[in-house]
Design an enzyme around this catalytic site. Sequence first.
Site, short mmCIF file in Angstrom:
data_model
loop_
_atom_site.label_atom_id
_atom_site.label_comp_id
_atom_site.label_asym_id
_atom_site.label_seq_id
_atom_site.Cartn_x
_atom_site.Cartn_y
_atom_site.Cartn_z
N ARG A 61 22.38 21.42 77.36
CA ARG A 61 21.58 20.18 77.44
C ARG A 61 20.15 20.35 77.95
NH1 ARG A 61 24.80 17.98 73.86
NH2 ARG A 61 26.68 16.97 74.66
N ASN A 91 20.54 21.72 70.12
CA ASN A 91 20.23 20.29 70.09
C ASN A 91 19.82 19.77 71.47
OD1 ASN A 91 22.88 20.65 71.00
ND2 ASN A 91 23.64 18.78 70.03
N ASN A 277 33.50 15.23 67.82
CA ASN A 277 33.10 15.57 66.46
C ASN A 277 33.18 17.08 66.26
OD1 ASN A 277 31.89 15.95 63.97
ND2 ASN A 277 30.05 14.78 64.45
N ASP A 304 32.77 24.47 72.40
CA ASP A 304 32.00 23.28 72.04
C ASP A 304 31.85 22.38 73.27
OD1 ASP A 304 30.49 21.45 70.65
OD2 ASP A 304 32.15 20.62 69.47
#
Length: 429
Positions: A61, A91, A277, A304
């Site tokens: 993050r 991301n 997801n 993940d």
Amino acid sequence: MSKTLIRGAKILGGEAQDVLITDGVITAIGNGLTGTEDATVVEAAGRILLPGLVDLHTHLREPGREDSETVLTGTKAAAVGGFTAVHAMANTFPVADTAGVVEQVWRLGKESGYCDVQPVGAVTVGLEGKKLAELGAMHDSAAGVRVFSDDGKCVDDAVIMRRALEYVKAFDGVIAQHAQEPRLTAGAQMNEGIVSAELGLAGWPAVAEESIIARDVLLAAHVGSRVHICHLSTAGSVEIVRWAKSKGWNVTAEVTPHHLLLTDELVRSYNPVYKVNPPLRTEADVLALREALADGTIDCVATDHAPHPHEDKDCEWGAAAMGMVGLETALSVVQHTMVDTGLLDWAGVADRMSFRPAEIGRLKSHGRPVSPGEPANLTLVDPAYRGPVDPAGFASRSRNTPYEGRELPGRVTHTFLRGRATVVDGNLA
């Protein structure tokens, strides 16, 4: 000179032996070792010694979402989970699509000191899927990026995907694809199937994953490049990867711990902790994934790890963020689903959680044999431990675990990064 003697550990589940570490390197293995008088002794009777775990898929993050996780807190969580190296997904905010951002993440990992951080570069600028990012510059940077992914989004444009595969071929890179056809999953809330129909929630069909995987293994074969499938989740995806490997194509795949254990039946609770997801699938999918991990069709386990602040999960299902934390529970879930069921032995766990992910990510000093002359990146596990998961004690900044209160086996007691203990008796050093 620093010395550590790990006494009586079962290396990869084999016979109990002593392991001597000197200045960050394994220097001797056996019984009745000499030259150990001044060593710090770790009593390891009944415990399993593994090479340090390697995660190909971690969300740290930082930069931009430090309310969820930072490189420091994420690497602390990794160390507690037995990991000595993690691949940090792109991301972030800003997106890790330039040499400057990946170097920032890499340097933050160096400063943390709890595990090595290998940044993953974005495939496209801003994860927008329209223009290739600075793949070459990220590879040539101090971070030495070899894995590229728009994870969180799919590189759905076939031409862009082909160009990316062609580009990374020049330096033996790999494109890690988040396989999700966006037009088939618009508004999706969970796995498409009986449960979604009964609950009235928009479904995420298996074919949305499988169609992208089928396309991408064909593209990888066409250009002679490497493609890695992130968080594979369906029985159909397993069959496509198995077929591609039978052709000799350079295709690898990962599965998450939660897809090895949890099913879409849990969504009946409407607890957003189960929103992820790709979504939790059916029991048949779970069993197919376990079998594929056991037979090597699926190469590795990747967490993940997707931390979120409390407010992003403590809300109604439709508004909740997707994702689960997983670094601190991954090995326990693998023991529960794969070792305790007889599908894998501990040598198999070392292969799927250290050797293979390090090889896919081209990490030279990780995923190494537990033998003299090798870097002392090691994980010591107590397989007899049983206890409930308590997120209040997590090192991660976030608490969005689907296992709260669930009893899981196994506990990492020690983690060593180049011979230095980052975790001692289950606690951060």
